[in-house]
Design a protein around this motif. Structure first.
Motif, PDB file in Angstrom:
ATOM      1  N   TYR A 155      45.527  46.621  40.137  1.00  0.00           N
ATOM      2  CA  TYR A 155      46.772  45.742  39.658  1.00  0.00           C
ATOM      3  C   TYR A 155      46.364  44.147  39.778  1.00  0.00           C
ATOM      4  N   ALA A 156      45.810  44.098  40.927  1.00  0.00           N
ATOM      5  CA  ALA A 156      45.628  42.862  41.211  1.00  0.00           C
ATOM      6  C   ALA A 156      44.179  41.963  40.376  1.00  0.00           C
ATOM      7  N   ARG A 157      43.411  42.980  40.348  1.00  0.00           N
ATOM      8  CA  ARG A 157      42.178  42.799  39.560  1.00  0.00           C
ATOM      9  C   ARG A 157      42.599  42.211  37.943  1.00  0.00           C
ATOM     10  N   CYS A 158      43.558  43.202  37.452  1.00  0.00           N
ATOM     11  CA  CYS A 158      43.914  43.180  36.069  1.00  0.00           C
ATOM     12  C   CYS A 158      44.673  41.651  35.776  1.00  0.00           C
ATOM     13  N   VAL A 159      45.723  41.392  36.846  1.00  0.00           N
ATOM     14  CA  VAL A 159      46.511  40.158  36.638  1.00  0.00           C
ATOM     15  C   VAL A 159      45.875  38.891  36.807  1.00  0.00           C
ATOM     16  N   ASP A 160      44.659  38.989  37.516  1.00  0.00           N
ATOM     17  CA  ASP A 160      44.012  37.700  37.690  1.00  0.00           C
ATOM     18  C   ASP A 160      43.862  36.837  36.532  1.00  0.00           C
ATOM     19  N   LYS A 161      43.339  37.159  35.625  1.00  0.00           N
ATOM     20  CA  LYS A 161      43.155  36.285  34.406  1.00  0.00           C
ATOM     21  C   LYS A 161      44.893  35.954  33.763  1.00  0.00           C
ATOM     22  N   PRO A 162      45.583  36.786  33.717  1.00  0.00           N
ATOM     23  CA  PRO A 162      46.676  36.172  32.878  1.00  0.00           C
ATOM     24  C   PRO A 162      47.735  35.558  33.920  1.00  0.00           C
ATOM     25  N   PHE A 163      47.517  35.605  35.267  1.00  0.00           N
ATOM     26  CA  PHE A 163      48.286  34.765  36.154  1.00  0.00           C
ATOM     27  C   PHE A 163      47.508  33.487  36.222  1.00  0.00           C
ATOM     28  N   ARG A 164      46.583  33.568  36.107  1.00  0.00           N
ATOM     29  CA  ARG A 164      45.617  32.293  36.084  1.00  0.00           C
ATOM     30  C   ARG A 164      46.268  31.209  35.047  1.00  0.00           C
ATOM     31  N   LYS A 165      46.622  32.080  33.775  1.00  0.00           N
ATOM     32  CA  LYS A 165      47.046  31.047  32.698  1.00  0.00           C
ATOM     33  C   LYS A 165      48.415  30.379  33.069  1.00  0.00           C
ATOM     34  N   GLU A 166      48.954  31.171  34.080  1.00  0.00           N
ATOM     35  CA  GLU A 166      50.351  30.625  34.475  1.00  0.00           C
ATOM     36  C   GLU A 166      50.216  29.818  35.910  1.00  0.00           C
ATOM     37  N   ARG A 167      49.065  29.584  36.130  1.00  0.00           N
ATOM     38  CA  ARG A 167      48.740  28.745  37.437  1.00  0.00           C
ATOM     39  C   ARG A 167      49.146  29.449  38.895  1.00  0.00           C
ATOM     40  N   VAL A 168      48.873  30.554  38.758  1.00  0.00           N
ATOM     41  CA  VAL A 168      49.079  31.313  39.885  1.00  0.00           C
ATOM     42  C   VAL A 168      47.761  32.085  40.046  1.00  0.00           C
ATOM     43  N   ARG A 169      47.192  31.777  41.455  1.00  0.00           N
ATOM     44  CA  ARG A 169      45.870  32.417  41.659  1.00  0.00           C
ATOM     45  C   ARG A 169      46.277  33.814  42.481  1.00  0.00           C
ATOM     46  N   VAL A 170      45.549  34.672  42.252  1.00  0.00           N
ATOM     47  CA  VAL A 170      45.740  36.068  43.065  1.00  0.00           C
ATOM     48  C   VAL A 170      44.632  36.105  44.188  1.00  0.00           C
ATOM     49  N   LEU A 171      44.928  36.732  45.271  1.00  0.00           N
ATOM     50  CA  LEU A 171      43.924  36.985  46.528  1.00  0.00           C
ATOM     51  C   LEU A 171      44.520  38.567  46.684  1.00  0.00           C
ATOM     52  N   THR A 172      43.425  39.486  46.827  1.00  0.00           N
ATOM     53  CA  THR A 172      43.754  40.735  47.352  1.00  0.00           C
ATOM     54  C   THR A 172      42.936  40.793  48.576  1.00  0.00           C
ATOM     55  N   VAL A 173      44.006  41.388  49.719  1.00  0.00           N
ATOM     56  CA  VAL A 173      43.243  41.512  51.056  1.00  0.00           C
ATOM     57  C   VAL A 173      42.941  42.949  51.295  1.00  0.00           C
ATOM     58  N   PHE A 174      41.991  43.258  52.104  1.00  0.00           N
ATOM     59  CA  PHE A 174      41.713  44.663  52.306  1.00  0.00           C
ATOM     60  C   PHE A 174      41.482  44.715  53.934  1.00  0.00           C
ATOM     61  N   PRO A 175      42.681  44.658  54.498  1.00  0.00           N
ATOM     62  CA  PRO A 175      42.515  44.751  55.908  1.00  0.00           C
ATOM     63  C   PRO A 175      42.094  46.101  56.527  1.00  0.00           C
ATOM     64  N   GLY A 176      41.369  46.277  57.687  1.00  0.00           N
ATOM     65  CA  GLY A 176      40.900  47.448  58.168  1.00  0.00           C
ATOM     66  C   GLY A 176      42.123  47.733  59.376  1.00  0.00           C
ATOM     67  N   PRO A 177      41.646  48.688  60.246  1.00  0.00           N
ATOM     68  CA  PRO A 177      42.882  48.834  61.211  1.00  0.00           C
ATOM     69  C   PRO A 177      43.439  47.621  61.850  1.00  0.00           C
ATOM     70  N   ILE A 178      44.785  47.646  61.912  1.00  0.00           N
ATOM     71  CA  ILE A 178      45.195  46.581  62.804  1.00  0.00           C
ATOM     72  C   ILE A 178      46.449  47.192  63.933  1.00  0.00           C
ATOM     73  N   ASN A 179      46.287  46.332  64.957  1.00  0.00           N
ATOM     74  CA  ASN A 179      47.106  46.914  66.183  1.00  0.00           C
ATOM     75  C   ASN A 179      48.569  47.015  66.157  1.00  0.00           C
ATOM     76  N   THR A 180      49.196  47.625  65.185  1.00  0.00           N
ATOM     77  CA  THR A 180      50.546  47.448  65.051  1.00  0.00           C
ATOM     78  C   THR A 180      51.229  48.816  65.324  1.00  0.00           C
ATOM     79  N   ALA A 181      52.564  49.024  65.411  1.00  0.00           N
ATOM     80  CA  ALA A 181      53.301  50.106  65.360  1.00  0.00           C
ATOM     81  C   ALA A 181      53.027  51.115  64.400  1.00  0.00           C
ATOM     82  N   HIS A 182      52.786  50.448  63.072  1.00  0.00           N
ATOM     83  CA  HIS A 182      52.526  51.442  61.999  1.00  0.00           C
ATOM     84  C   HIS A 182      51.156  52.159  62.270  1.00  0.00           C
ATOM     85  N   ALA A 183      50.157  51.382  62.801  1.00  0.00           N
ATOM     86  CA  ALA A 183      48.935  52.138  62.897  1.00  0.00           C
ATOM     87  C   ALA A 183      48.892  52.997  63.955  1.00  0.00           C
ATOM     88  N   LYS A 184      49.669  52.768  65.015  1.00  0.00           N
ATOM     89  CA  LYS A 184      49.663  53.655  66.328  1.00  0.00           C
ATOM     90  C   LYS A 184      50.510  55.046  65.736  1.00  0.00           C
TER      91      LYS A 184
END
Lengths: 254, 247
Positions: A155-184
């Protein structure tokens, strides 16, 4: 800078909130559990507005969006909230999958589509989707979680261009394992917490990337090489993930 | 299916009232397999519509995933199917337009029909697929490679199916074969239903018949993922969203 963070009460969202407050920004922290946000240390320079939102419910998201009307637009939005369900695919009930799709996919899509192009985002603002390293590696043992994170990345890849027209830039982050309660909660027994990245460090890396120009970001060298490996040898990467995770899972957690 | 056409197989095709699904249902019926076709529409006379006596049709609206899955499972039990050799999850819906104009119900509908419903269905069919060591085939889209600004949610659901198939294939190794097939731009009515007038660009898209045939070959081979494309068709698809094309 005015920033919106979903899933701000714990884990990565919490770390992002605290880091931004430390830097003196104005943060709107949205989560289902607002209690722990109210106990935030007061040493921070920035100001924090706490908003209740239940991302499983479209009405609740709508109420959150309504509360932004007529306020100053956001410079950064982190669509960070996410849940998981781990175990054998067929052992997890359909209701848990519905919840997963609602929170991980519907909520960010709905929020993004209602924030952009409606004067709720400032000019040259940034919208950040938090996907997962599973996008590159596959994730047997959490196949629907992996599916929602793949969907979000697409979805992020798709909206990159249309959002750019609205002056909003998209960033997608792909985090690996994080030391949180969720991961545990979701990691197989015996996995080492020390191998996961500290949420504070992750938050700093992501905030730095949000200032930069890139469209996608794999935080940390482990995620970077993981992604490289996953792209070059997708079959092998997924098989190793099976060995490392799926075969070691004890029972379903959702 | 390792032993090709050795016995009449049981085949499920969702979204079989139109486009690729309809062609696939007929193709498997022609090889004298038992086919269960599903779709949103109500059809008065199965045999007249499909032209094959061994196709059973059941109305299962995927925008109500739970109900659709239980309906399909119930009819399979009625017919006495104990195993399922091949499930083709083909049914999908799309909406086209700029992502910030997308109405909330179409976002929800696409997620339900294209993603939640297949998941419900796979959960319901797991025992039957495992019993037959069958084949689970999802239909994706080549649009997930580069993304498409006017089909954002649709592409998201197809990418999600891709991720699901990748992980599930590994989970089910030795139990059943999971695969995904990505057809490129095809001359079906999907684009018109999604609200996109393709005009002349449609001429360059692949014919559904050829795509259906290629899908059957891919299913027989059983490799993990397969793209069905014509380069020129994909190239021309870029011009399909010229904006004015909106119906």
């Amino acid at each position: 800078m005015r920033v919106l963070i979903t899933g701000a009460a714990s884990g990565l969202g919490r770390a992002l909130t605290e880091e931004l407050l430390r830097q003196g920004h104005q943060v709107v922290a949205a989560d289902r559990e607002t209690d722990s946000l109210e106990n935030m240390p007061m040493a921070h320079r920035g100001s924090c507005t706490i908003r209740f939102v239940d991302l499983e419910s479209a009405d609740s998201i709508q109420r959150l969006l309504a509360s932004f009307q007529g306020q100053q637009p956001f410079d950064q939005v982190f669509l960070n909230a996410g849940i998981s369900a781990t175990g054998k695919f067929e052992e997890i009930p359909a209701a848990a999958y519905e919840k997963l799709i609602a929170v991980n996919l519907f909520a960010p899509i709905y929020l993004a589509s209602r924030l952009v192009g409606k004067e709720l985002m400032a000019r040259n603002s940034r919208i950040v989707f938090i996907s997962s390293l599973s996008h590159a590696m596959g994730y047997p043992g959490a196949s629907v979680y992996a599916a929602t994170k793949d969907g979000l990345a697409a979805y992020a890849r798709c909206v990159d261009k249309p959002f750019r027209k609205e002056r909003v830039r998209v960033l997608t982050v792909f985090p690996g394992p994080i030391n949180t309660a969720h991961a545990k909660r979701h990691a197989p027994e015996g996995s080492k917490a020390s191998k996961r990245m500290a949420p504070q460090k992750m938050a700093k890396l992501i905030l730095r990337a949000a200032k930069g120009k890139s469209k996608t970001y794999y935080p940390g060298s482990k995620a970077y090489f993981g992604a490289l490996f996953g792209k070059m040898m997708p079959g092998l990467a997924t098989r190793l993930m099976r060995r490392g995770i799926y075969d070691k899972l004890k029972g379903p957690v959702y | 299916m390792a032993e090709k056409d050795a016995r009449p197989h049981t085949v499920l095709v969702t979204g079989a009232t139109d486009g690729i699904g309809l062609l696939l249902a007929r193709a498997y019926a022609k090889r004298s397999h038992h086919v269960l076709a599903t779709g949103r529409r109500g059809i008065a006379n199965d045999e007249e519509f499909f032209k094959f006596p061994n196709i059973t049709y059941v109305t299962a609206d995927q925008s109500d995933p739970r109900h659709a899955a239980s309906t399909i499972l119930a009819i399979m039990q009625d017919m006495g199917w104990e195993k399922l050799d091949l499930a083709i999850l083909n049914g999908a819906t799309a909406w086209t337009g700029p992502p910030y104009d997308e109405p909330i119900n179409t976002i929800g509908d696409q997620l339900k029909v294209n993603l939640t419903s297949p998941i419900h269905l796979i959960l319901a069919l797991t025992p039957m697929l495992h019993a037959a060591q069958g084949r689970l085939v999802m239909i994706g889209s080549t649009s997930i490679n580069k993304g498409h600004g006017q089909f954002a949610t649709y592409v998201a659901t197809k990418a999600a199916l891709n991720g699901l198939s990748r992980s599930l294939r590994e989970e089910w190794r030795g139990k059943a074969n999971v695969m995904i097939i990505h057809p490129g731009p095809t001359r079906t009515r999907m684009h018109a239903k999604a609200g996109l007038n393709l005009r002349f660009v449609r001429l360059f898209f692949m014919s559904p018949k050829k795509v259906a045939r290629a899908i059957q070959v891919a299913i027989r081979r059983g490799n993990e993922g397969r793209k069905i494309i014509t380069r020129f068709g994909c190239f021309m698809a870029r011009f399909s969203w010229a904006g004015k094309g909106q119906l």
